[in-house]
Design an enzyme around this catalytic site. Structure first.
Site, short mmCIF file in Angstrom:
data_model
loop_
_atom_site.label_atom_id
_atom_site.label_comp_id
_atom_site.label_asym_id
_atom_site.label_seq_id
_atom_site.Cartn_x
_atom_site.Cartn_y
_atom_site.Cartn_z
N HIS A 180 14.88 -5.54 22.39
CA HIS A 180 13.52 -5.91 21.96
C HIS A 180 11.79 -4.84 21.93
O HIS A 180 11.99 -4.93 23.08
CB HIS A 180 13.23 -6.90 23.06
CG HIS A 180 12.35 -8.05 22.51
ND1 HIS A 180 11.52 -8.11 22.24
CD2 HIS A 180 12.53 -9.49 23.36
CE1 HIS A 180 11.28 -9.26 21.42
NE2 HIS A 180 11.38 -10.25 22.65
N HIS A 183 7.15 -9.37 19.76
CA HIS A 183 6.25 -9.63 20.34
C HIS A 183 5.34 -9.62 21.88
O HIS A 183 5.50 -10.50 22.27
CB HIS A 183 7.79 -11.14 21.20
CG HIS A 183 8.06 -11.68 19.71
ND1 HIS A 183 9.19 -12.57 19.90
CD2 HIS A 183 8.23 -11.65 18.27
CE1 HIS A 183 9.39 -13.34 18.46
NE2 HIS A 183 8.67 -12.82 17.33
N TYR A 185 5.89 -7.89 23.82
CA TYR A 185 6.75 -7.09 24.93
C TYR A 185 5.98 -5.68 24.95
O TYR A 185 5.39 -5.38 24.49
CB TYR A 185 7.67 -7.40 25.38
CG TYR A 185 7.91 -9.09 25.21
CD1 TYR A 185 8.50 -9.88 24.37
CD2 TYR A 185 7.42 -9.79 26.50
CE1 TYR A 185 7.86 -10.78 24.19
CE2 TYR A 185 7.37 -10.88 26.63
CZ TYR A 185 8.01 -11.95 25.48
OH TYR A 185 7.89 -13.08 25.26
C1 LIG Z 1 11.67 -13.81 24.37
C2 LIG Z 1 10.68 -14.53 24.24
C3 LIG Z 1 9.83 -14.12 22.79
O1 LIG Z 1 10.61 -13.16 21.95
O2 LIG Z 1 8.68 -13.91 21.90
C4 LIG Z 1 10.31 -15.72 24.26
C5 LIG Z 1 10.60 -15.95 25.90
C6 LIG Z 1 9.47 -16.98 26.31
C7 LIG Z 1 9.53 -18.09 25.09
C8 LIG Z 1 9.29 -17.81 23.97
C9 LIG Z 1 10.54 -16.68 23.38
#
Ligand SMILES: C=C(C(=O)O)c1ccccc1
Length: 364
Positions: A180, A183, A185
């Protein structure tokens, strides 16, 4: 819609069709333990006709956790639970990938070991929220806590967490892993000058800001091999307190560097589904010029748009999110042109079988 239902070689794995289930956080894993449940087995098995199920963001360690109710892949109990999911999905003819997730600053002290501050490239709080557990067991949205900046010496430990999580995912029967990198993170935080103001080798220049994401890719590839590893990125994305809209240069640099690694796939979450700019044809051309490998696209797609872009060569497969929440038999519905169930946003996160395993299929 003939291209969508043709097979696709994705690294070591042959997909029966080009319709993937996007990684969807559903926050229905048990705490303590962050373990998938019997309902998770049912939920994923119902959707096994997807060409590829990319299972929900799964944190690689305790400090990687950013949401109450998200699953982990760092304990034997979690490996055993994921093994049940994969045994059932494989028996139904499905293929699976696990999304390896470190949330970085999109977290909260109540989710961290000993109530510690979440970790991030720099001590800059995200203007965003996350889900924590209330005393009565329900979930609540709260502002993210301020993170502390990672010491360079700690980065090696996180690489080891990704390596171990990759080994655990393979042991749990996943066909592939997806890093990942999207988004807002942890890995996306390193890419962004809004979240990363480091003055060492991991901050400043494009190369420095991309360094840790690429070191994670290399660690995961070294543990398994390139044909079992994919990565999700969200170029120009507007997520979790970041706006990468002006960040074309680092997006194209990262894509160029990923191409050298000959990964199983590159999964691009397109920014327009959550407030960013729609990818222009020119930018799609820039991406394809640099990345000849398998590209999975996501972000507000429908079958027609996917078919068109596959036909034009910009993408090779499409990942559906909300459509897969509400349509376990999405592939059959798209193939037959059947109407789709409407997703119920009220039951996206947390709760029980309602809005998780109870959506009807065409023949029930
Ligand atoms: C892992 C998420 C992402 O990749 O946006 C996520 C996490 C919580 C709510 C929506 C999406």
């Amino acid at each position: 819609l003939d291209k969508l239902f043709t097979p696709l070689q994705v690294g070591a794995v042959t997909l029966n069709n080009r319709v993937a289930m996007a990684p969807l956080t559903r926050l229905r894993n048990t705490e303590p333990g962050d373990v998938p449940t019997e309902l998770s087995v049912q939920y994923y098995t119902q959707r096994a006709s997807a060409g590829l199920i990319i299972a929900e963001g799964t944190h690689i360690s305790r400090t990687a956790k950013g949401y109450a109710g998200a699953p982990g892949i760092y304990s034997e109990e979690q490996v055993a639970a994921w093994s049940k999911v994969n045994a059932s999905v494989h028996a139904a003819g499905g293929k699976t990938a696990l999304q390896l997730w470190h949330t970085g600053r999109i977290s909260h002290r109540s989710l961290q070991p000993d109530g510690e501050a979440p970790v991030a490239p720099s001590a800059i709080r995200a203007e965003s929220n996350t889900n924590v557990r209330q005393p009565d067991g329900s979930l609540a949205r709260v502002p993210c806590d301020e993170p502390r900046a990672l010491e360079i010496s700690e980065l090696a430990d996180i690489l080891e967490d990704y390596r171990r999580a990759t080994d655990n995912a393979r042991r749990a029967g996943f066909d592939l892993v997806e890093i990942h990198g999207a988004h807002g993170y942890l890995l996306d935080q390193f890419l962004s000058p809004e979240a990363n103001v480091r003055t060492d080798a991991y901050g400043g220049s494009v190369e420095n800001r991309a360094r840790f994401l690429l070191e994670v890719v290399d660690a995961v590839v070294a543990e398994w091999d390139a044909e079992h590893v994919g990565i999700r990125i969200s170029p120009l994305g507007v997520f979790n307190g970041l706006s990468n809209v002006e960040e074309q240069d680092i997006a194209l640099y990262v894509i160029e560097q990923l191409a050298k690694r000959k990964l199983a796939f590159l999964h691009i979450s397109e920014p327009d589904w959550a407030g960013g700019p729609a990818l222009s044809e020119a930018f799609r051309q820039e991406i394809r010029k640099r990345y000849p490998g398998v590209i999975i696209a996501a972000g507000g797609y429908n079958a027609e748009k996917a078919e068109k872009l596959i036909g034009e060569g910009y993408i090779d497969a499409v990942a559906f999110g909300r459509s897969y929440i509400a349509n376990p038999d999405l592939v059959e519905r798209l193939r037959s042109g059947a109407a789709l169930n409407t997703p119920d946003a009220a039951t996206f996160y947390g709760g029980d079988a309602r809005g998780y395993t109870d959506y009807p299929t065409l023949n029930n």
